[in-house]
Design a protein around this motif. Sequence first.
Motif: not given
Length: 386
Positions: A219-222, A320-323, A328-329
Amino acid sequence: MPGADKTVLITGARAPVALHLARLLHGAGRRVILADTPARPIAAQSKACARYHRLPPPRFEPGAYAEAVEALVRAESVELVIPTCEEVFYLALAWHERPMRAQLFAPGIEQLAEVHNKHAFVRLAERLGLAAPETTLLNSCDDLEAIRRRSRDLVFKPVWSRFASHVLLRPTPDFLDAIAPSAAMPWVAQRFIDGDEISAYAVARAGKLKALALYRSLYRAGKGAGIFFERVEDRAPRELVERIVAGTAWTGQISFDLMREASGRVLPLECNPRAVSGLHSFRDPARFADAVLGDGPQVAPDVTAPQTVRLAMWIYGLPAALRSGGLARFRKAMREGQELLDWPGDPAPVKAQWPALAEIAGVAWRQGISLQAASTRDIEWNGPNG
Protein backbone atom coordinates in the motif's frame (compact mmCIF):
# COMPACT_ATOMS: atom_id res chain seq x y z
CA MET A 1 32.44 8.10 14.41
CA PRO A 2 31.14 9.02 17.87
CA GLY A 3 31.11 6.42 20.61
CA ALA A 4 28.67 5.88 23.46
CA ASP A 5 27.43 9.04 25.23
CA LYS A 6 28.49 11.23 22.29
CA THR A 7 25.90 13.62 20.84
CA VAL A 8 24.32 12.86 17.49
CA LEU A 9 22.06 15.32 15.69
CA ILE A 10 19.32 13.76 13.52
CA THR A 11 17.55 16.12 11.15
CA GLY A 12 14.21 15.67 9.42
CA ALA A 13 12.43 14.95 12.72
CA ARG A 14 9.03 15.01 10.98
CA ALA A 15 9.74 11.61 9.41
CA PRO A 16 9.04 8.24 11.06
CA VAL A 17 12.51 7.15 9.93
CA ALA A 18 14.05 9.95 12.01
CA LEU A 19 12.16 8.70 15.05
CA HIS A 20 13.31 5.14 14.40
CA LEU A 21 16.93 6.16 13.93
CA ALA A 22 16.80 8.18 17.15
CA ARG A 23 15.49 5.15 19.05
CA LEU A 24 18.21 2.92 17.64
CA LEU A 25 21.05 5.29 18.49
CA HIS A 26 19.63 6.23 21.88
CA GLY A 27 19.29 2.53 22.67
CA ALA A 28 22.96 2.12 21.79
CA GLY A 29 23.99 4.78 24.31
CA ARG A 30 24.21 7.90 22.16
CA ARG A 31 22.78 11.24 23.22
CA VAL A 32 20.35 12.11 20.44
CA ILE A 33 19.00 15.55 19.64
CA LEU A 34 16.65 16.22 16.75
CA ALA A 35 15.95 19.23 14.58
CA ASP A 36 13.49 20.24 11.88
CA THR A 37 11.15 23.04 10.85
CA PRO A 38 7.73 21.88 12.19
CA ALA A 39 6.59 22.79 15.69
CA ARG A 40 5.29 19.33 16.61
CA PRO A 41 7.10 16.52 14.77
CA ILE A 42 6.44 13.03 16.10
CA ALA A 43 10.08 12.29 16.89
CA ALA A 44 10.28 15.26 19.26
CA GLN A 45 7.92 13.45 21.64
CA SER A 46 10.10 10.36 21.92
CA LYS A 47 12.03 9.39 25.03
CA ALA A 48 14.98 8.94 22.68
CA CYS A 49 15.02 12.68 21.98
CA ALA A 50 17.16 14.58 24.49
CA ARG A 51 16.17 17.90 22.95
CA TYR A 52 14.34 19.21 19.88
CA HIS A 53 15.36 22.35 18.00
CA ARG A 54 13.27 24.20 15.41
CA LEU A 55 15.15 25.41 12.36
CA PRO A 56 14.35 27.84 9.54
CA PRO A 57 12.94 26.18 6.37
CA PRO A 58 16.00 25.26 4.28
CA ARG A 59 14.25 25.51 0.91
CA PHE A 60 13.15 29.11 1.53
CA GLU A 61 15.86 30.34 3.92
CA PRO A 62 18.99 28.30 3.14
CA GLY A 63 21.39 30.84 4.63
CA ALA A 64 19.50 31.13 7.90
CA TYR A 65 19.18 27.35 8.00
CA ALA A 66 22.94 26.83 7.63
CA GLU A 67 23.67 29.41 10.34
CA ALA A 68 21.17 27.80 12.71
CA VAL A 69 22.66 24.35 12.18
CA GLU A 70 26.17 25.68 12.74
CA ALA A 71 25.08 27.33 16.00
CA LEU A 72 23.29 24.16 17.09
CA VAL A 73 26.35 22.02 16.43
CA ARG A 74 28.43 24.32 18.63
CA ALA A 75 25.85 24.72 21.41
CA GLU A 76 25.12 21.00 21.75
CA SER A 77 28.70 19.76 21.11
CA VAL A 78 27.43 17.64 18.22
CA GLU A 79 29.95 15.22 16.74
CA LEU A 80 27.84 13.65 14.00
CA VAL A 81 24.90 14.96 11.95
CA ILE A 82 22.66 12.38 10.25
CA PRO A 83 20.10 13.71 7.75
CA THR A 84 17.00 11.63 7.02
CA CYS A 85 15.10 13.60 4.35
CA GLU A 86 15.91 16.02 1.52
CA GLU A 87 17.41 18.51 3.94
CA VAL A 88 20.55 16.44 3.24
CA PHE A 89 21.18 18.64 0.16
CA TYR A 90 21.04 21.87 2.15
CA LEU A 91 23.27 20.40 4.83
CA ALA A 92 25.80 19.26 2.23
CA LEU A 93 25.83 22.80 0.79
CA ALA A 94 26.33 24.23 4.28
CA TRP A 95 29.25 21.87 4.94
CA HIS A 96 30.74 22.83 1.57
CA GLU A 97 30.51 26.54 2.27
CA ARG A 98 31.67 26.74 5.89
CA PRO A 99 33.75 24.73 8.36
CA MET A 100 31.69 22.67 10.78
CA ARG A 101 32.83 20.99 13.98
CA ALA A 102 30.68 17.93 13.35
CA GLN A 103 30.93 15.25 10.68
CA LEU A 104 28.05 15.07 8.18
CA PHE A 105 27.01 11.48 7.52
CA ALA A 106 26.48 12.04 3.79
CA PRO A 107 28.54 12.59 0.65
CA GLY A 108 29.30 15.97 -0.90
CA ILE A 109 26.70 17.95 -2.81
CA GLU A 110 27.98 16.92 -6.25
CA GLN A 111 27.57 13.22 -5.52
CA LEU A 112 24.19 13.73 -3.87
CA ALA A 113 22.94 15.69 -6.86
CA GLU A 114 24.18 13.08 -9.32
CA VAL A 115 22.22 10.21 -7.79
CA HIS A 116 19.13 12.35 -7.11
CA ASN A 117 19.01 13.40 -10.77
CA LYS A 118 16.93 10.70 -12.48
CA HIS A 119 18.89 10.93 -15.72
CA ALA A 120 22.37 11.26 -14.24
CA PHE A 121 21.73 8.30 -11.93
CA VAL A 122 20.97 5.99 -14.86
CA ARG A 123 24.13 7.15 -16.63
CA LEU A 124 26.08 6.44 -13.42
CA ALA A 125 24.63 2.92 -13.22
CA GLU A 126 25.65 2.30 -16.83
CA ARG A 127 29.21 3.53 -16.17
CA LEU A 128 29.39 1.01 -13.34
CA GLY A 129 28.54 -1.76 -15.79
CA LEU A 130 24.92 -2.23 -14.67
CA ALA A 131 22.00 -2.84 -16.97
CA ALA A 132 19.50 0.02 -16.77
CA PRO A 133 16.29 0.97 -18.59
CA GLU A 134 16.62 3.27 -21.58
CA THR A 135 16.23 6.79 -20.17
CA THR A 136 16.03 9.93 -22.32
CA LEU A 137 16.61 13.44 -20.99
CA LEU A 138 13.96 15.96 -22.02
CA ASN A 139 15.22 19.56 -21.92
CA SER A 140 12.69 21.09 -24.28
CA CYS A 141 9.35 20.62 -25.98
CA ASP A 142 11.28 19.57 -29.10
CA ASP A 143 12.80 16.70 -27.10
CA LEU A 144 9.30 15.74 -26.02
CA GLU A 145 7.97 15.80 -29.57
CA ALA A 146 10.74 13.48 -30.72
CA ILE A 147 9.39 10.65 -28.57
CA ARG A 148 5.69 11.53 -28.41
CA ARG A 149 4.67 8.61 -30.63
CA ARG A 150 6.39 6.16 -28.24
CA SER A 151 4.62 7.49 -25.15
CA ARG A 152 2.67 4.28 -24.46
CA ASP A 153 5.97 2.46 -23.87
CA LEU A 154 7.42 5.07 -21.54
CA VAL A 155 7.22 6.55 -18.06
CA PHE A 156 7.61 10.33 -17.79
CA LYS A 157 8.82 12.03 -14.61
CA PRO A 158 10.62 15.23 -13.59
CA VAL A 159 14.38 14.87 -13.14
CA TRP A 160 14.02 16.38 -9.67
CA SER A 161 11.04 14.88 -7.85
CA ARG A 162 9.99 12.57 -5.04
CA PHE A 163 7.08 10.30 -4.04
CA ALA A 164 6.32 9.56 -7.72
CA SER A 165 4.92 13.10 -7.95
CA HIS A 166 3.86 14.16 -11.46
CA VAL A 167 4.68 10.73 -12.93
CA LEU A 168 2.92 9.89 -16.19
CA LEU A 169 2.80 6.11 -16.59
CA ARG A 170 2.52 5.03 -20.23
CA PRO A 171 0.35 8.03 -21.16
CA THR A 172 -1.43 8.50 -24.47
CA PRO A 173 0.32 11.14 -26.62
CA ASP A 174 -2.28 13.82 -25.86
CA PHE A 175 -1.50 13.63 -22.13
CA LEU A 176 1.98 14.95 -22.85
CA ASP A 177 0.48 18.37 -23.62
CA ALA A 178 0.31 18.89 -19.85
CA ILE A 179 4.10 19.00 -19.42
CA ALA A 180 6.68 21.47 -20.72
CA PRO A 181 10.23 20.31 -20.01
CA SER A 182 12.98 22.91 -20.04
CA ALA A 183 16.67 23.18 -19.19
CA ALA A 184 15.68 24.63 -15.81
CA MET A 185 13.00 21.98 -15.17
CA PRO A 186 13.98 18.89 -17.18
CA TRP A 187 12.08 15.61 -17.37
CA VAL A 188 13.06 12.09 -18.29
CA ALA A 189 11.28 9.50 -20.41
CA GLN A 190 12.15 6.02 -19.15
CA ARG A 191 11.28 2.75 -20.79
CA PHE A 192 8.42 1.10 -18.91
CA ILE A 193 9.61 -2.05 -17.16
CA ASP A 194 7.08 -4.77 -16.43
CA GLY A 195 8.01 -6.69 -13.30
CA ASP A 196 8.14 -6.79 -9.52
CA GLU A 197 9.10 -3.52 -7.86
CA ILE A 198 11.60 -3.75 -5.00
CA SER A 199 12.75 -0.96 -2.70
CA ALA A 200 16.16 -0.93 -1.06
CA TYR A 201 17.46 0.96 1.97
CA ALA A 202 21.19 0.88 2.57
CA VAL A 203 23.87 2.42 4.74
CA ALA A 204 27.48 2.46 3.58
CA ARG A 205 30.84 3.71 4.80
CA ALA A 206 33.59 4.51 2.29
CA GLY A 207 31.93 2.23 -0.27
CA LYS A 208 31.41 -0.70 2.09
CA LEU A 209 27.85 -1.82 2.67
CA LYS A 210 27.01 -1.77 6.40
CA ALA A 211 23.23 -2.30 6.40
CA LEU A 212 20.70 -3.33 3.78
CA ALA A 213 16.94 -3.90 3.84
CA LEU A 214 14.96 -4.98 0.78
CA TYR A 215 11.18 -4.70 0.76
CA ARG A 216 8.07 -4.23 -1.37
CA SER A 217 5.24 -1.80 -0.67
CA LEU A 218 1.74 -3.30 -0.82
CA TYR A 219 0.00 0.00 0.00
CA ARG A 220 1.22 3.52 -0.75
CA ALA A 221 0.36 7.11 0.05
CA GLY A 222 -1.04 7.85 -3.39
CA LYS A 223 1.56 6.79 -5.95
CA GLY A 224 4.46 7.51 -3.63
CA ALA A 225 5.81 6.41 -0.26
CA GLY A 226 4.96 2.95 1.03
CA ILE A 227 2.74 2.72 4.10
CA PHE A 228 2.49 -1.09 4.31
CA PHE A 229 5.47 -3.15 3.29
CA GLU A 230 6.96 -6.59 3.60
CA ARG A 231 10.55 -7.81 3.64
CA VAL A 232 12.19 -9.27 0.52
CA GLU A 233 15.15 -11.64 0.35
CA ASP A 234 16.83 -11.49 -3.04
CA ARG A 235 20.49 -11.84 -3.97
CA ALA A 236 20.34 -9.90 -7.26
CA PRO A 237 19.27 -6.51 -5.81
CA ARG A 238 21.81 -6.94 -3.01
CA GLU A 239 24.60 -7.32 -5.56
CA LEU A 240 23.34 -4.28 -7.48
CA VAL A 241 23.36 -2.11 -4.35
CA GLU A 242 26.82 -3.36 -3.40
CA ARG A 243 28.19 -2.40 -6.82
CA ILE A 244 26.74 1.10 -6.67
CA VAL A 245 27.95 1.93 -3.16
CA ALA A 246 31.38 0.45 -3.92
CA GLY A 247 31.63 2.23 -7.27
CA THR A 248 30.80 5.59 -5.70
CA ALA A 249 32.72 5.04 -2.42
CA TRP A 250 29.46 6.03 -0.77
CA THR A 251 29.24 7.14 2.85
CA GLY A 252 25.79 7.67 4.34
CA GLN A 253 22.28 6.46 3.71
CA ILE A 254 21.08 5.65 0.20
CA SER A 255 17.88 4.14 -1.19
CA PHE A 256 16.79 2.71 -4.52
CA ASP A 257 13.70 1.88 -6.54
CA LEU A 258 14.44 -1.33 -8.44
CA MET A 259 12.51 -3.56 -10.82
CA ARG A 260 12.89 -7.31 -11.12
CA GLU A 261 11.92 -8.54 -14.59
CA ALA A 262 10.35 -11.93 -15.22
CA SER A 263 13.77 -13.14 -16.40
CA GLY A 264 15.20 -12.43 -12.94
CA ARG A 265 17.24 -9.42 -14.05
CA VAL A 266 17.05 -6.47 -11.65
CA LEU A 267 17.21 -2.94 -13.05
CA PRO A 268 17.73 0.32 -11.14
CA LEU A 269 15.00 2.89 -11.80
CA GLU A 270 15.99 5.77 -9.53
CA CYS A 271 17.85 6.64 -6.35
CA ASN A 272 17.18 8.71 -3.23
CA PRO A 273 20.20 9.61 -1.08
CA ARG A 274 18.24 9.54 2.17
CA ALA A 275 16.44 7.24 4.58
CA VAL A 276 13.31 5.33 3.59
CA SER A 277 10.97 2.86 5.27
CA GLY A 278 13.43 -0.05 5.09
CA LEU A 279 15.17 1.48 8.11
CA HIS A 280 12.27 0.24 10.25
CA SER A 281 13.40 -3.33 9.58
CA PHE A 282 16.27 -2.84 12.06
CA ARG A 283 15.34 -3.13 15.75
CA ASP A 284 18.58 -4.07 17.52
CA PRO A 285 20.22 -0.80 18.66
CA ALA A 286 23.62 -2.21 19.58
CA ARG A 287 24.11 -4.22 16.39
CA PHE A 288 22.87 -1.40 14.15
CA ALA A 289 24.99 1.30 15.78
CA ASP A 290 28.06 -0.95 15.85
CA ALA A 291 27.73 -1.65 12.13
CA VAL A 292 26.80 1.83 10.95
CA LEU A 293 28.81 4.04 13.30
CA GLY A 294 31.50 1.63 14.42
CA ASP A 295 33.55 -1.21 13.00
CA GLY A 296 30.99 -3.97 13.45
CA PRO A 297 29.96 -6.38 10.69
CA GLN A 298 27.19 -5.62 8.21
CA VAL A 299 23.83 -5.83 9.92
CA ALA A 300 20.75 -7.60 8.55
CA PRO A 301 17.11 -6.70 9.24
CA ASP A 302 15.58 -8.02 12.45
CA VAL A 303 11.89 -7.72 11.51
CA THR A 304 10.12 -10.42 9.54
CA ALA A 305 6.45 -9.38 9.90
CA PRO A 306 4.88 -6.82 7.53
CA GLN A 307 5.06 -3.26 8.87
CA THR A 308 2.68 -0.36 8.53
CA VAL A 309 1.67 3.10 9.70
CA ARG A 310 -1.94 2.50 10.72
CA LEU A 311 -2.99 6.15 10.58
CA ALA A 312 -1.69 6.41 7.01
CA MET A 313 -3.48 3.18 6.11
CA TRP A 314 -6.79 4.72 7.21
CA ILE A 315 -6.07 7.91 5.26
CA TYR A 316 -4.70 6.35 2.05
CA GLY A 317 -5.12 2.58 2.20
CA LEU A 318 -8.83 2.42 3.00
CA PRO A 319 -9.97 4.75 0.17
CA ALA A 320 -7.78 2.80 -2.26
CA ALA A 321 -9.31 -0.46 -1.03
CA LEU A 322 -12.83 0.89 -1.44
CA ARG A 323 -12.10 2.07 -4.98
CA SER A 324 -10.55 -1.26 -6.01
CA GLY A 325 -12.93 -3.58 -4.17
CA GLY A 326 -10.05 -4.82 -2.00
CA LEU A 327 -11.65 -4.33 1.41
CA ALA A 328 -10.98 -7.90 2.55
CA ARG A 329 -7.31 -7.53 1.64
CA PHE A 330 -7.20 -4.23 3.54
CA ARG A 331 -8.67 -5.84 6.67
CA LYS A 332 -6.12 -8.65 6.46
CA ALA A 333 -3.28 -6.14 6.14
CA MET A 334 -4.49 -4.21 9.18
CA ARG A 335 -4.63 -7.43 11.21
CA GLU A 336 -1.20 -8.65 10.19
CA GLY A 337 0.77 -5.42 9.90
CA GLN A 338 3.02 -4.40 12.79
CA GLU A 339 2.71 -0.70 13.69
CA LEU A 340 6.16 0.63 12.91
CA LEU A 341 5.84 3.52 15.37
CA ASP A 342 5.51 1.12 18.32
CA TRP A 343 8.58 0.82 20.54
CA PRO A 344 8.82 -0.66 24.05
CA GLY A 345 8.50 2.02 26.73
CA ASP A 346 8.06 4.87 24.23
CA PRO A 347 4.34 5.31 23.41
CA ALA A 348 4.17 9.11 23.04
CA PRO A 349 5.04 9.32 19.30
CA VAL A 350 1.97 7.23 18.37
CA LYS A 351 -0.29 9.82 20.01
CA ALA A 352 1.81 12.64 18.57
CA GLN A 353 0.73 11.68 15.04
CA TRP A 354 -2.47 13.72 15.40
CA PRO A 355 -0.97 17.15 16.18
CA ALA A 356 1.78 16.48 13.62
CA LEU A 357 -0.86 15.63 11.00
CA ALA A 358 -2.86 18.74 11.92
CA GLU A 359 0.20 20.91 11.33
CA ILE A 360 0.79 19.38 7.89
CA ALA A 361 -2.92 19.68 7.05
CA GLY A 362 -2.75 23.36 7.90
CA VAL A 363 0.10 23.84 5.43
CA ALA A 364 -1.81 21.88 2.79
CA TRP A 365 -4.93 24.01 3.28
CA ARG A 366 -3.06 27.33 3.20
CA GLN A 367 -1.01 26.41 0.12
CA GLY A 368 -3.75 24.53 -1.73
CA ILE A 369 -1.63 21.39 -2.08
CA SER A 370 -1.91 17.73 -1.09
CA LEU A 371 -0.97 16.38 2.34
CA GLN A 372 1.99 14.59 0.83
CA ALA A 373 3.27 17.71 -0.92
CA ALA A 374 2.80 19.71 2.27
CA SER A 375 4.82 17.19 4.27
CA THR A 376 8.02 18.06 2.36
CA ARG A 377 7.31 21.51 0.91
CA ASP A 378 9.94 23.32 3.00
CA ILE A 379 12.78 20.81 2.54
CA GLU A 380 12.48 19.80 -1.12
CA TRP A 381 15.57 20.20 -3.26
CA ASN A 382 14.93 20.51 -6.98
CA GLY A 383 18.43 20.83 -8.32
CA PRO A 384 20.88 23.74 -8.47
CA ASN A 385 18.29 25.94 -10.20
CA GLY A 386 15.29 24.78 -8.17
